[in-house]
Design an enzyme around this catalytic site. Structure first.
Site, short mmCIF file in Angstrom:
data_model
loop_
_atom_site.label_atom_id
_atom_site.label_comp_id
_atom_site.label_asym_id
_atom_site.label_seq_id
_atom_site.Cartn_x
_atom_site.Cartn_y
_atom_site.Cartn_z
N ASN A 160 34.85 28.09 31.04
CA ASN A 160 36.10 28.48 31.72
C ASN A 160 36.51 27.29 32.59
O ASN A 160 35.95 27.08 33.67
CB ASN A 160 35.82 29.73 32.57
CG ASN A 160 37.07 30.22 33.27
OD1 ASN A 160 38.13 29.58 33.21
ND2 ASN A 160 36.97 31.35 33.94
N ARG A 171 37.74 29.93 27.43
CA ARG A 171 38.78 30.81 27.98
C ARG A 171 40.07 30.01 28.06
O ARG A 171 40.11 28.95 28.69
CB ARG A 171 38.39 31.27 29.37
CG ARG A 171 39.47 32.10 29.99
CD ARG A 171 39.18 32.42 31.43
NE ARG A 171 40.30 33.17 31.94
CZ ARG A 171 40.72 33.11 33.20
NH1 ARG A 171 40.10 32.36 34.07
NH2 ARG A 171 41.74 33.83 33.58
N HIS A 181 44.38 38.63 32.26
CA HIS A 181 43.10 39.37 32.38
C HIS A 181 42.82 40.16 31.10
O HIS A 181 42.10 41.16 31.12
CB HIS A 181 43.10 40.39 33.54
CG HIS A 181 43.21 39.81 34.91
ND1 HIS A 181 43.97 40.38 35.90
CD2 HIS A 181 42.64 38.71 35.47
CE1 HIS A 181 43.87 39.67 37.01
NE2 HIS A 181 43.07 38.64 36.77
N ARG A 186 48.69 36.68 46.25
CA ARG A 186 49.97 36.75 45.53
C ARG A 186 50.72 38.02 45.93
O ARG A 186 50.11 39.08 46.07
CB ARG A 186 49.74 36.76 44.02
CG ARG A 186 49.14 35.49 43.47
CD ARG A 186 49.20 35.51 41.94
NE ARG A 186 48.31 34.53 41.38
CZ ARG A 186 47.26 34.81 40.60
NH1 ARG A 186 47.00 36.06 40.27
NH2 ARG A 186 46.50 33.84 40.14
#
Ligand code: AMP
Length: 397
Positions: free
Chosen positions: A7, A91, A180, A241
Protein backbone atom coordinates in the site's frame (compact mmCIF):
# COMPACT_ATOMS: atom_id res chain seq x y z
CA UNK A 1 2.09 -19.14 -1.95
CA UNK A 2 3.44 -16.00 -0.22
CA UNK A 3 1.74 -12.80 -1.36
CA UNK A 4 3.36 -9.43 -0.69
CA UNK A 5 0.71 -6.75 -0.22
CA UNK A 6 1.87 -3.20 -0.89
CA UNK A 7 0.00 0.00 0.00
CA UNK A 8 2.12 2.81 -1.38
CA UNK A 9 1.44 6.45 -0.50
CA UNK A 10 3.37 9.52 -1.63
CA UNK A 11 5.86 9.37 1.25
CA UNK A 12 5.01 6.12 3.02
CA UNK A 13 4.65 2.46 2.17
CA UNK A 14 2.86 -0.21 4.22
CA UNK A 15 3.45 -3.87 3.49
CA UNK A 16 2.31 -7.30 4.63
CA UNK A 17 3.50 -10.76 3.66
CA UNK A 18 0.60 -13.21 3.77
CA UNK A 19 0.62 -16.97 3.24
CA UNK A 20 -2.26 -17.29 0.78
CA UNK A 21 -3.04 -20.92 1.63
CA UNK A 22 -3.19 -20.58 5.43
CA UNK A 23 -4.08 -16.84 5.32
CA UNK A 24 -1.53 -16.29 8.07
CA UNK A 25 0.34 -13.02 8.37
CA UNK A 26 4.07 -13.85 8.02
CA UNK A 27 5.44 -10.31 8.44
CA UNK A 28 4.38 -6.70 8.14
CA UNK A 29 5.91 -3.27 8.29
CA UNK A 30 6.05 0.32 7.24
CA UNK A 31 8.48 2.68 5.47
CA UNK A 32 8.03 6.32 6.49
CA UNK A 33 9.28 9.63 5.17
CA UNK A 34 10.29 8.33 1.73
CA UNK A 35 12.02 11.14 -0.14
CA UNK A 36 12.23 13.24 3.06
CA UNK A 37 14.99 13.41 5.67
CA UNK A 38 14.65 11.13 8.70
CA UNK A 39 13.23 8.13 6.83
CA UNK A 40 12.94 4.78 8.55
CA UNK A 41 11.65 1.25 8.10
CA UNK A 42 9.78 -0.62 10.84
CA UNK A 43 9.56 -4.38 10.37
CA UNK A 44 7.48 -6.85 12.38
CA UNK A 45 8.63 -10.40 11.57
CA UNK A 46 5.91 -12.96 12.37
CA UNK A 47 6.05 -13.41 16.12
CA UNK A 48 9.56 -11.93 16.46
CA UNK A 49 10.70 -8.60 17.89
CA UNK A 50 10.08 -5.46 15.87
CA UNK A 51 13.10 -4.07 14.01
CA UNK A 52 13.43 -0.31 13.35
CA UNK A 53 16.13 1.07 11.01
CA UNK A 54 16.73 4.74 10.33
CA UNK A 55 18.02 4.65 6.79
CA UNK A 56 18.04 7.00 3.83
CA UNK A 57 15.16 6.37 1.35
CA UNK A 58 15.46 8.86 -1.48
CA UNK A 59 12.76 7.08 -3.51
CA UNK A 60 10.21 4.25 -3.53
CA UNK A 61 12.57 1.84 -5.28
CA UNK A 62 15.01 2.15 -2.37
CA UNK A 63 12.12 1.64 0.07
CA UNK A 64 10.97 -1.55 -1.71
CA UNK A 65 14.57 -2.82 -1.81
CA UNK A 66 14.74 -2.29 1.98
CA UNK A 67 11.47 -4.19 2.41
CA UNK A 68 12.83 -7.11 0.37
CA UNK A 69 16.11 -6.99 2.34
CA UNK A 70 14.18 -7.06 5.63
CA UNK A 71 12.06 -10.03 4.48
CA UNK A 72 15.17 -12.04 3.51
CA UNK A 73 17.54 -10.84 6.26
CA UNK A 74 19.53 -13.81 7.64
CA UNK A 75 18.93 -12.84 11.25
CA UNK A 76 15.46 -11.31 11.45
CA UNK A 77 13.96 -12.13 8.02
CA UNK A 78 11.17 -14.61 7.30
CA UNK A 79 12.11 -15.83 3.80
CA UNK A 80 15.15 -17.75 2.54
CA UNK A 81 15.08 -15.89 -0.77
CA UNK A 82 12.86 -13.68 -2.93
CA UNK A 83 11.84 -16.67 -5.07
CA UNK A 84 9.44 -17.46 -2.21
CA UNK A 85 7.25 -14.47 -3.08
CA UNK A 86 4.65 -15.77 -5.55
CA UNK A 87 2.92 -12.47 -6.37
CA UNK A 88 2.49 -8.87 -5.27
CA UNK A 89 -0.92 -7.29 -4.62
CA UNK A 90 -1.00 -3.51 -4.90
CA UNK A 91 -3.67 -1.28 -3.40
CA UNK A 92 -4.62 1.22 -6.10
CA UNK A 93 -6.91 4.04 -5.00
CA UNK A 94 -8.74 5.02 -8.19
CA UNK A 95 -9.75 2.71 -11.00
CA UNK A 96 -12.32 5.13 -12.48
CA UNK A 97 -14.87 3.35 -14.67
CA UNK A 98 -12.14 1.21 -16.18
CA UNK A 99 -11.91 -1.38 -13.40
CA UNK A 100 -14.80 -3.19 -11.75
CA UNK A 101 -12.51 -5.81 -10.27
CA UNK A 102 -8.90 -6.61 -9.44
CA UNK A 103 -6.66 -7.31 -12.40
CA UNK A 104 -3.19 -8.61 -13.28
CA UNK A 105 -0.99 -5.60 -14.08
CA UNK A 106 0.12 -5.25 -17.70
CA UNK A 107 1.48 -2.18 -19.53
CA UNK A 108 -2.10 -1.41 -20.69
CA UNK A 109 -3.39 -1.61 -17.09
CA UNK A 110 -0.67 0.79 -15.93
CA UNK A 111 -1.69 3.18 -18.70
CA UNK A 112 -5.33 2.99 -17.59
CA UNK A 113 -4.33 3.64 -13.94
CA UNK A 114 -2.26 6.61 -15.11
CA UNK A 115 -5.29 7.89 -17.05
CA UNK A 116 -7.27 7.95 -13.76
CA UNK A 117 -4.65 10.16 -12.07
CA UNK A 118 -6.75 13.26 -12.77
CA UNK A 119 -9.34 11.82 -10.39
CA UNK A 120 -6.81 10.97 -7.64
CA UNK A 121 -3.76 13.17 -8.23
CA UNK A 122 -2.18 12.45 -4.84
CA UNK A 123 -2.74 8.70 -4.80
CA UNK A 124 -2.59 7.06 -8.23
CA UNK A 125 0.88 8.33 -9.19
CA UNK A 126 2.25 7.15 -5.81
CA UNK A 127 0.54 3.76 -6.24
CA UNK A 128 2.10 3.40 -9.70
CA UNK A 129 5.54 4.28 -8.37
CA UNK A 130 5.20 1.30 -6.01
CA UNK A 131 4.18 -0.99 -8.88
CA UNK A 132 7.12 0.08 -11.04
CA UNK A 133 9.62 -0.25 -8.19
CA UNK A 134 8.42 -3.82 -7.54
CA UNK A 135 8.55 -4.68 -11.26
CA UNK A 136 12.15 -3.47 -11.41
CA UNK A 137 13.25 -5.41 -8.32
CA UNK A 138 11.18 -8.58 -8.82
CA UNK A 139 11.20 -9.29 -12.56
CA UNK A 140 8.84 -12.10 -13.55
CA UNK A 141 6.77 -11.94 -10.35
CA UNK A 142 3.08 -11.30 -11.20
CA UNK A 143 1.70 -7.97 -9.97
CA UNK A 144 -2.00 -7.46 -9.27
CA UNK A 145 -3.91 -4.18 -8.89
CA UNK A 146 -6.76 -4.12 -6.35
CA UNK A 147 -8.83 -0.94 -6.59
CA UNK A 148 -10.55 0.99 -3.79
CA UNK A 149 -13.25 2.00 -6.24
CA UNK A 150 -13.94 -1.37 -7.92
CA UNK A 151 -16.55 -2.74 -5.48
CA UNK A 152 -18.75 0.33 -6.04
CA UNK A 153 -18.83 0.01 -9.83
CA UNK A 154 -22.11 -1.93 -9.56
CA UNK A 155 -23.95 1.24 -8.46
CA UNK A 156 -26.83 2.17 -10.80
CA UNK A 157 -26.62 5.52 -12.56
CA UNK A 158 -29.30 7.09 -10.38
CA UNK A 159 -26.91 6.56 -7.46
CA UNK A 160 -23.68 7.63 -9.13
CA UNK A 161 -24.77 10.64 -11.19
CA UNK A 162 -24.51 14.11 -9.69
CA UNK A 163 -27.36 16.49 -10.51
CA UNK A 164 -25.15 18.79 -12.56
CA UNK A 165 -25.19 19.16 -16.37
CA UNK A 166 -24.83 15.68 -17.86
CA UNK A 167 -22.11 16.92 -20.20
CA UNK A 168 -19.68 16.99 -17.25
CA UNK A 169 -20.16 13.27 -16.79
CA UNK A 170 -19.74 12.73 -20.54
CA UNK A 171 -16.70 14.99 -20.88
CA UNK A 172 -14.82 14.41 -17.62
CA UNK A 173 -16.47 11.36 -15.98
CA UNK A 174 -17.49 13.48 -13.00
CA UNK A 175 -19.61 11.11 -10.90
CA UNK A 176 -19.70 9.23 -7.61
CA UNK A 177 -17.06 6.48 -7.47
CA UNK A 178 -16.79 5.65 -3.77
CA UNK A 179 -13.73 4.38 -1.87
CA UNK A 180 -12.81 1.84 0.84
CA UNK A 181 -14.28 -0.72 -1.59
CA UNK A 182 -11.96 -3.54 -0.51
CA UNK A 183 -13.16 -3.05 3.06
CA UNK A 184 -16.88 -2.82 2.17
CA UNK A 185 -16.52 -5.96 0.04
CA UNK A 186 -14.69 -7.93 2.75
CA UNK A 187 -16.98 -6.83 5.61
CA UNK A 188 -20.23 -7.42 3.72
CA UNK A 189 -19.12 -10.97 2.82
CA UNK A 190 -18.10 -11.65 6.45
CA UNK A 191 -21.49 -10.31 7.59
CA UNK A 192 -23.33 -12.86 5.45
CA UNK A 193 -21.10 -15.64 6.84
CA UNK A 194 -21.65 -14.50 10.44
CA UNK A 195 -25.43 -14.34 9.90
CA UNK A 196 -25.38 -17.75 8.20
CA UNK A 197 -27.27 -16.30 5.23
CA UNK A 198 -26.62 -16.19 1.51
CA UNK A 199 -24.78 -13.01 0.47
CA UNK A 200 -27.06 -12.68 -2.55
CA UNK A 201 -30.28 -12.48 -0.50
CA UNK A 202 -29.26 -9.80 2.02
CA UNK A 203 -29.71 -6.05 2.36
CA UNK A 204 -26.65 -4.77 4.22
CA UNK A 205 -25.38 -1.37 5.29
CA UNK A 206 -21.63 -1.23 5.97
CA UNK A 207 -20.29 1.69 8.05
CA UNK A 208 -16.51 1.95 7.61
CA UNK A 209 -15.77 4.47 10.36
CA UNK A 210 -12.06 5.25 10.60
CA UNK A 211 -10.06 8.40 10.11
CA UNK A 212 -11.64 8.34 6.65
CA UNK A 213 -15.24 7.18 6.84
CA UNK A 214 -17.85 5.91 4.39
CA UNK A 215 -21.13 3.99 4.32
CA UNK A 216 -22.27 1.65 1.60
CA UNK A 217 -25.54 -0.05 0.75
CA UNK A 218 -25.14 -3.64 -0.48
CA UNK A 219 -28.26 -5.31 -1.88
CA UNK A 220 -28.29 -8.91 -3.13
CA UNK A 221 -24.48 -9.01 -3.20
CA UNK A 222 -24.01 -5.74 -5.10
CA UNK A 223 -23.09 -2.27 -3.94
CA UNK A 224 -26.00 0.02 -4.84
CA UNK A 225 -24.87 3.26 -3.17
CA UNK A 226 -22.01 4.70 -1.16
CA UNK A 227 -21.32 7.96 0.63
CA UNK A 228 -17.91 8.97 -0.73
CA UNK A 229 -18.06 10.58 -4.14
CA UNK A 230 -15.75 11.51 -6.97
CA UNK A 231 -13.19 12.00 -4.20
CA UNK A 232 -13.12 10.83 -0.57
CA UNK A 233 -14.29 14.27 0.63
CA UNK A 234 -18.04 13.60 0.31
CA UNK A 235 -20.38 11.96 2.77
CA UNK A 236 -19.79 11.35 6.46
CA UNK A 237 -18.05 13.68 8.88
CA UNK A 238 -14.52 12.25 9.10
CA UNK A 239 -11.37 12.80 11.19
CA UNK A 240 -10.33 15.92 9.28
CA UNK A 241 -12.64 15.92 6.20
CA UNK A 242 -15.91 17.83 6.20
CA UNK A 243 -18.03 15.33 4.29
CA UNK A 244 -21.26 16.76 2.80
CA UNK A 245 -21.44 20.54 2.62
CA UNK A 246 -23.43 23.21 0.82
CA UNK A 247 -21.06 24.03 -2.08
CA UNK A 248 -21.94 27.73 -1.64
CA UNK A 249 -19.91 27.69 1.60
CA UNK A 250 -16.75 27.50 -0.52
CA UNK A 251 -17.53 30.76 -2.34
CA UNK A 252 -18.58 32.40 0.92
CA UNK A 253 -15.32 31.62 2.76
CA UNK A 254 -13.31 32.56 -0.35
CA UNK A 255 -14.95 36.02 -0.38
CA UNK A 256 -14.79 36.62 3.38
CA UNK A 257 -11.20 35.46 3.89
CA UNK A 258 -9.71 36.16 0.48
CA UNK A 259 -8.73 32.54 -0.02
CA UNK A 260 -8.28 30.53 -3.21
CA UNK A 261 -10.37 27.43 -3.98
CA UNK A 262 -7.22 25.35 -3.46
CA UNK A 263 -6.76 26.76 0.04
CA UNK A 264 -10.38 26.07 0.93
CA UNK A 265 -10.17 22.50 -0.41
CA UNK A 266 -7.17 22.01 1.85
CA UNK A 267 -9.19 23.30 4.85
CA UNK A 268 -12.08 20.96 3.96
CA UNK A 269 -9.71 17.99 3.71
CA UNK A 270 -7.29 18.64 6.56
CA UNK A 271 -8.83 21.02 9.11
CA UNK A 272 -12.49 20.04 9.12
CA UNK A 273 -14.45 16.96 10.22
CA UNK A 274 -14.49 16.19 13.95
CA UNK A 275 -11.21 18.10 14.28
CA UNK A 276 -12.90 21.23 12.91
CA UNK A 277 -16.20 20.87 14.80
CA UNK A 278 -14.35 20.25 18.09
CA UNK A 279 -12.61 23.60 17.65
CA UNK A 280 -9.31 21.88 16.89
CA UNK A 281 -9.40 19.48 19.90
CA UNK A 282 -8.53 16.33 17.92
CA UNK A 283 -9.27 14.19 14.89
CA UNK A 284 -8.85 11.10 17.08
CA UNK A 285 -12.07 9.78 18.61
CA UNK A 286 -10.20 8.61 21.73
CA UNK A 287 -9.44 12.25 22.51
CA UNK A 288 -13.00 13.37 21.76
CA UNK A 289 -14.39 10.86 24.27
CA UNK A 290 -12.82 12.81 27.17
CA UNK A 291 -16.10 14.33 28.33
CA UNK A 292 -15.36 17.86 27.05
CA UNK A 293 -18.12 19.96 25.49
CA UNK A 294 -16.08 20.33 22.30
CA UNK A 295 -15.62 16.57 22.02
CA UNK A 296 -19.32 15.92 22.69
CA UNK A 297 -20.28 18.44 20.02
CA UNK A 298 -18.18 16.64 17.44
CA UNK A 299 -19.31 13.14 18.47
CA UNK A 300 -23.01 14.09 18.32
CA UNK A 301 -22.62 15.62 14.86
CA UNK A 302 -20.69 12.54 13.68
CA UNK A 303 -23.36 10.16 15.05
CA UNK A 304 -26.24 12.13 13.51
CA UNK A 305 -24.61 12.27 10.05
CA UNK A 306 -23.89 8.53 10.15
CA UNK A 307 -27.44 7.73 11.28
CA UNK A 308 -28.84 9.87 8.45
CA UNK A 309 -26.88 7.86 5.88
CA UNK A 310 -28.08 4.61 7.42
CA UNK A 311 -31.65 5.88 7.15
CA UNK A 312 -31.12 6.97 3.56
CA UNK A 313 -29.70 3.59 2.56
CA UNK A 314 -32.44 1.66 4.35
CA UNK A 315 -34.83 3.72 2.20
CA UNK A 316 -32.79 3.22 -0.98
CA UNK A 317 -32.89 -0.57 -0.50
CA UNK A 318 -36.49 -0.58 0.81
CA UNK A 319 -35.26 -2.27 4.00
CA UNK A 320 -32.15 -3.51 5.72
CA UNK A 321 -31.30 -6.87 7.30
CA UNK A 322 -28.07 -5.91 9.04
CA UNK A 323 -25.85 -2.91 9.75
CA UNK A 324 -22.10 -3.53 10.09
CA UNK A 325 -19.56 -1.37 11.89
CA UNK A 326 -15.88 -1.58 10.96
CA UNK A 327 -12.52 0.31 10.94
CA UNK A 328 -10.83 2.18 13.83
CA UNK A 329 -13.91 3.89 15.30
CA UNK A 330 -16.50 1.35 14.15
CA UNK A 331 -14.56 -1.57 15.65
CA UNK A 332 -13.41 0.09 18.87
CA UNK A 333 -15.85 2.72 20.05
CA UNK A 334 -18.79 1.15 21.90
CA UNK A 335 -20.01 4.64 22.79
CA UNK A 336 -20.16 5.86 19.17
CA UNK A 337 -21.99 2.68 18.12
CA UNK A 338 -24.33 3.11 21.10
CA UNK A 339 -24.99 6.75 20.23
CA UNK A 340 -25.90 5.90 16.63
CA UNK A 341 -28.05 2.85 17.39
CA UNK A 342 -29.77 3.96 20.61
CA UNK A 343 -30.47 7.57 19.61
CA UNK A 344 -31.55 7.08 16.02
CA UNK A 345 -32.22 3.51 14.91
CA UNK A 346 -35.06 2.39 17.17
CA UNK A 347 -37.49 2.66 14.23
CA UNK A 348 -35.61 -0.22 12.55
CA UNK A 349 -36.49 -2.41 15.55
CA UNK A 350 -32.89 -2.39 16.76
CA UNK A 351 -32.16 -3.29 20.36
CA UNK A 352 -28.48 -3.34 21.30
CA UNK A 353 -27.08 -6.04 23.57
CA UNK A 354 -25.07 -3.64 25.75
CA UNK A 355 -22.69 -6.36 26.95
CA UNK A 356 -21.93 -7.64 23.44
CA UNK A 357 -21.40 -4.02 22.36
CA UNK A 358 -18.44 -3.77 24.78
CA UNK A 359 -16.48 -6.62 23.06
CA UNK A 360 -13.46 -5.69 20.95
CA UNK A 361 -11.34 -7.27 18.25
CA UNK A 362 -13.68 -10.07 17.16
CA UNK A 363 -16.65 -10.52 14.85
CA UNK A 364 -19.73 -10.03 17.03
CA UNK A 365 -23.46 -9.56 16.67
CA UNK A 366 -24.18 -6.70 19.10
CA UNK A 367 -27.99 -6.79 19.00
CA UNK A 368 -30.30 -8.99 21.07
CA UNK A 369 -31.81 -12.10 19.40
CA UNK A 370 -35.17 -10.22 19.25
CA UNK A 371 -33.73 -7.23 17.38
CA UNK A 372 -35.52 -6.94 14.03
CA UNK A 373 -32.44 -5.55 12.29
CA UNK A 374 -29.09 -7.05 13.28
CA UNK A 375 -26.06 -4.90 14.09
CA UNK A 376 -22.61 -6.44 13.66
CA UNK A 377 -19.05 -5.44 14.50
CA UNK A 378 -16.65 -6.89 11.93
CA UNK A 379 -12.93 -6.04 12.05
CA UNK A 380 -11.89 -5.18 8.52
CA UNK A 381 -8.80 -6.70 6.92
CA UNK A 382 -8.06 -4.95 3.64
CA UNK A 383 -4.63 -6.56 3.28
CA UNK A 384 -6.04 -10.07 3.58
CA UNK A 385 -8.73 -9.15 1.03
CA UNK A 386 -6.03 -7.88 -1.35
CA UNK A 387 -3.99 -11.07 -0.83
CA UNK A 388 -7.07 -13.23 -1.53
CA UNK A 389 -7.91 -11.38 -4.74
CA UNK A 390 -4.27 -11.50 -5.85
CA UNK A 391 -4.02 -15.23 -5.17
CA UNK A 392 -7.29 -15.92 -7.01
CA UNK A 393 -6.02 -14.15 -10.14
CA UNK A 394 -2.49 -15.58 -10.08
CA UNK A 395 -3.68 -19.13 -9.45
CA UNK A 396 -5.92 -18.94 -12.52
CA UNK A 397 -3.06 -17.80 -14.76
P1 AMP B 1 -8.49 3.77 10.80
O1 AMP B 1 -8.49 4.91 9.84
O2 AMP B 1 -9.48 2.70 10.49
O3 AMP B 1 -7.12 3.24 11.10
O4 AMP B 1 -9.00 4.39 12.21
C1 AMP B 1 -8.20 5.26 12.95
C2 AMP B 1 -9.08 6.00 13.94
O5 AMP B 1 -9.78 5.06 14.77
C3 AMP B 1 -8.30 6.86 14.94
O6 AMP B 1 -8.02 8.12 14.41
C4 AMP B 1 -9.27 6.95 16.09
O7 AMP B 1 -10.11 8.06 15.88
C5 AMP B 1 -10.11 5.70 16.01
N1 AMP B 1 -9.83 4.77 17.11
C6 AMP B 1 -8.85 3.87 17.23
N2 AMP B 1 -8.92 3.21 18.41
C7 AMP B 1 -10.00 3.70 19.06
C8 AMP B 1 -10.62 3.45 20.31
N3 AMP B 1 -10.15 2.53 21.15
N4 AMP B 1 -11.73 4.16 20.63
C9 AMP B 1 -12.21 5.10 19.79
N5 AMP B 1 -11.68 5.38 18.59
C10 AMP B 1 -10.59 4.70 18.23
Amino acid sequence: MNILVINCGSSSLKFQLIDAETEELTARGLCERIGISGSRITFFPGDGEKVVREVSMPDHKTAIQLVLDALTDEGTGVLADLGQIGAVGHRIVHGGEAFAQATVITPAVKEAIRACSDLAPLHNPANLTGVEACEALMPGVPMVAVFDTAFHQTMPEEAYLYAIPYRYYEKYKIRRYGFHGTSHDYVSHRAAALLGRSYEELKLIVCHLGNGASVSAVRNGKCVDTSMGMTPLEGLIMGTRSGDLDPAVIQFIADKEDKSIGEIMSILNKESGVLGISGGLSSDFRDLENGSLEGERALHAFALRTAKYIGAYAAAMNGVDAICFTAGVGENSASVRGMICNSYLGYLGITLDEEANQKRGCETIITTPESLTKVLVIPTNEELAIARQTYALVRQA
